[in-house]
Design a protein around this motif. Structure first.
Motif, PDB file in Angstrom:
ATOM      1  N   MET A  68      52.113  42.909  40.555  1.00 58.83           N
ATOM      2  CA  MET A  68      50.892  42.154  40.780  1.00 58.83           C
ATOM      3  C   MET A  68      50.377  42.493  42.170  1.00 58.83           C
ATOM      4  N   ILE A  69      49.076  42.470  42.308  1.00 63.15           N
ATOM      5  CA  ILE A  69      48.434  42.812  43.571  1.00 63.15           C
ATOM      6  C   ILE A  69      47.293  41.830  43.823  1.00 63.15           C
ATOM      7  N   VAL A  70      47.132  41.425  45.078  1.00 66.38           N
ATOM      8  CA  VAL A  70      46.022  40.570  45.502  1.00 66.38           C
ATOM      9  C   VAL A  70      45.394  41.220  46.720  1.00 66.38           C
ATOM     10  N   ILE A  71      44.080  41.373  46.695  1.00 69.88           N
ATOM     11  CA  ILE A  71      43.353  41.938  47.834  1.00 69.88           C
ATOM     12  C   ILE A  71      42.281  40.942  48.237  1.00 69.88           C
ATOM     13  N   VAL A  72      42.191  40.682  49.537  1.00 65.75           N
ATOM     14  CA  VAL A  72      41.160  39.799  50.074  1.00 65.75           C
ATOM     15  C   VAL A  72      40.339  40.603  51.070  1.00 65.75           C
ATOM     16  N   LEU A  73      39.042  40.672  50.847  1.00 63.44           N
ATOM     17  CA  LEU A  73      38.123  41.406  51.726  1.00 63.44           C
ATOM     18  C   LEU A  73      37.161  40.447  52.398  1.00 63.44           C
ATOM     19  N   THR A  74      36.878  40.723  53.652  1.00 58.98           N
ATOM     20  CA  THR A  74      35.897  39.956  54.404  1.00 58.98           C
ATOM     21  C   THR A  74      34.923  40.934  55.036  1.00 58.98           C
ATOM     22  N   ALA A  75      33.640  40.673  54.873  1.00 60.59           N
ATOM     23  CA  ALA A  75      32.568  41.520  55.433  1.00 60.59           C
ATOM     24  C   ALA A  75      32.710  42.969  54.968  1.00 60.59           C
ATOM     25  N   ALA A  76      32.981  43.143  53.696  1.00 56.43           N
ATOM     26  CA  ALA A  76      33.148  44.478  53.132  1.00 56.43           C
ATOM     27  C   ALA A  76      31.837  44.964  52.524  1.00 56.43           C
ATOM     28  N   PRO A  77      31.556  46.254  52.606  1.00 61.10           N
ATOM     29  CA  PRO A  77      30.336  46.785  51.986  1.00 61.10           C
ATOM     30  C   PRO A  77      30.423  46.713  50.459  1.00 61.10           C
ATOM     31  N   PRO A  78      29.280  46.645  49.785  1.00 55.82           N
ATOM     32  CA  PRO A  78      29.260  46.545  48.323  1.00 55.82           C
ATOM     33  C   PRO A  78      29.964  47.709  47.620  1.00 55.82           C
ATOM     34  N   LYS A  79      30.004  48.864  48.258  1.00 60.02           N
ATOM     35  CA  LYS A  79      30.655  50.033  47.652  1.00 60.02           C
ATOM     36  C   LYS A  79      32.122  49.754  47.336  1.00 60.02           C
ATOM     37  N   ILE A  80      32.822  49.136  48.274  1.00 57.60           N
ATOM     38  CA  ILE A  80      34.241  48.837  48.062  1.00 57.60           C
ATOM     39  C   ILE A  80      34.393  47.771  46.981  1.00 57.60           C
ATOM     40  N   ARG A  81      33.565  46.758  47.042  1.00 52.73           N
ATOM     41  CA  ARG A  81      33.658  45.672  46.066  1.00 52.73           C
ATOM     42  C   ARG A  81      33.438  46.203  44.655  1.00 52.73           C
ATOM     43  N   GLY A  82      32.467  47.088  44.498  1.00 50.91           N
ATOM     44  CA  GLY A  82      32.223  47.683  43.190  1.00 50.91           C
ATOM     45  C   GLY A  82      33.377  48.539  42.728  1.00 50.91           C
ATOM     46  N   HIS A  83      33.961  49.293  43.652  1.00 50.82           N
ATOM     47  CA  HIS A  83      35.093  50.146  43.303  1.00 50.82           C
ATOM     48  C   HIS A  83      36.296  49.311  42.853  1.00 50.82           C
ATOM     49  N   LEU A  84      36.538  48.204  43.532  1.00 51.83           N
ATOM     50  CA  LEU A  84      37.696  47.375  43.191  1.00 51.83           C
ATOM     51  C   LEU A  84      37.546  46.717  41.823  1.00 51.83           C
ATOM     52  N   THR A  85      36.314  46.439  41.407  1.00 52.03           N
ATOM     53  CA  THR A  85      36.133  45.798  40.098  1.00 52.03           C
ATOM     54  C   THR A  85      36.486  46.735  38.949  1.00 52.03           C
ATOM     55  N   ARG A  86      36.621  48.019  39.202  1.00 50.14           N
ATOM     56  CA  ARG A  86      37.084  48.945  38.169  1.00 50.14           C
ATOM     57  C   ARG A  86      38.544  48.721  37.827  1.00 50.14           C
ATOM     58  N   TRP A  87      39.328  48.302  38.820  1.00 50.33           N
ATOM     59  CA  TRP A  87      40.769  48.198  38.647  1.00 50.33           C
ATOM     60  C   TRP A  87      41.276  46.760  38.609  1.00 50.33           C
ATOM     61  N   LEU A  88      40.556  45.849  39.267  1.00 55.16           N
ATOM     62  CA  LEU A  88      41.048  44.486  39.461  1.00 55.16           C
ATOM     63  C   LEU A  88      40.003  43.458  39.031  1.00 55.16           C
ATOM     64  N   PHE A  89      40.437  42.219  38.820  1.00 59.70           N
ATOM     65  CA  PHE A  89      39.533  41.114  38.522  1.00 59.70           C
ATOM     66  C   PHE A  89      39.104  40.457  39.825  1.00 59.70           C
ATOM     67  N   GLU A  90      37.818  40.172  39.957  1.00 58.98           N
ATOM     68  CA  GLU A  90      37.329  39.437  41.133  1.00 58.98           C
ATOM     69  C   GLU A  90      37.296  37.964  40.750  1.00 58.98           C
ATOM     70  N   ILE A  91      38.288  37.198  41.214  1.00 60.74           N
ATOM     71  CA  ILE A  91      38.407  35.800  40.813  1.00 60.74           C
ATOM     72  C   ILE A  91      37.608  34.860  41.705  1.00 60.74           C
ATOM     73  N   SER A  92      37.224  35.323  42.866  1.00 56.48           N
ATOM     74  CA  SER A  92      36.392  34.585  43.805  1.00 56.48           C
ATOM     75  C   SER A  92      35.741  35.636  44.685  1.00 56.48           C
ATOM     76  N   PRO A  93      34.628  35.333  45.348  1.00 55.47           N
ATOM     77  CA  PRO A  93      34.003  36.373  46.178  1.00 55.47           C
ATOM     78  C   PRO A  93      34.969  36.947  47.209  1.00 55.47           C
ATOM     79  N   GLY A  94      35.233  38.239  47.102  1.00 56.35           N
ATOM     80  CA  GLY A  94      36.112  38.931  48.040  1.00 56.35           C
ATOM     81  C   GLY A  94      37.585  38.856  47.717  1.00 56.35           C
ATOM     82  N   VAL A  95      37.973  38.203  46.612  1.00 57.09           N
ATOM     83  CA  VAL A  95      39.377  38.075  46.238  1.00 57.09           C
ATOM     84  C   VAL A  95      39.593  38.797  44.908  1.00 57.09           C
ATOM     85  N   TYR A  96      40.476  39.792  44.902  1.00 51.36           N
ATOM     86  CA  TYR A  96      40.722  40.636  43.739  1.00 51.36           C
ATOM     87  C   TYR A  96      42.189  40.540  43.336  1.00 51.36           C
ATOM     88  N   VAL A  97      42.437  40.437  42.029  1.00 46.73           N
ATOM     89  CA  VAL A  97      43.787  40.276  41.506  1.00 46.73           C
ATOM     90  C   VAL A  97      43.968  41.202  40.317  1.00 46.73           C
TER      91      VAL A  97
END
Length: 119
Positions: free
Chosen positions: A1-30
């Motif tokens: 299991m993996i959890v990633i928390v991003l703060t002040a991240a550009p949309p490019k990273i957020r979009g890339h992470l949604t390919r692999w992980l679920f965004e359960i809250s803004p900036g939190v990926y599981v």
């Protein structure tokens, strides 16, 4: 299991992470990915984060059951006798629970003086 928390991240990273992980809250990926994919995701985050901050926590076979990586944080991971802990920076200007202008008196408290001298 993996959890990633991003703060002040550009949309490019957020979009890339949604390919692999679920965004359960803004900036939190599981999610659950292999170690290789996890490392590739972390490299992508480091390459594109700019001034943002990132924390990644993932399962590991150790006493704590997890490991973590940080980027851009004031708090830093420290190995303490085999346990990975977070060290918070000590700010000299901060006083615990008091305003910045208040200064602490030095010496013994009034209660300890009364006890000491039997008053």
């Amino acid at each position: 299991m993996i959890v990633i928390v991003l703060t002040a991240a550009p949309p490019k990273i957020r979009g890339h992470l949604t390919r692999w992980l679920f965004e359960i809250s803004p900036g939190v990926y599981v999610g659950k990915v292999s170690a290789r994919v996890r490392e590739l995701i972390w490299e992508q985050i480091l390459d594109n984060i700019r001034d943002g901050r990132a924390v990644m926590v993932y399962s590991a076979n150790n006493e704590q059951g997890l490991e973590f990586k940080t980027y851009g944080q004031e708090w830093s991971p420290v190995d303490f006798e085999g346990l990975e802990l977070i060290m918070r920076p000590h700010n000299q200007g901060e006083s615990s629970g008091k305003s910045q202008g208040a200064s602490r008196r030095k010496g013994w408290s009034n209660a300890s003086r009364y006890r000491r001298f039997g008053r």
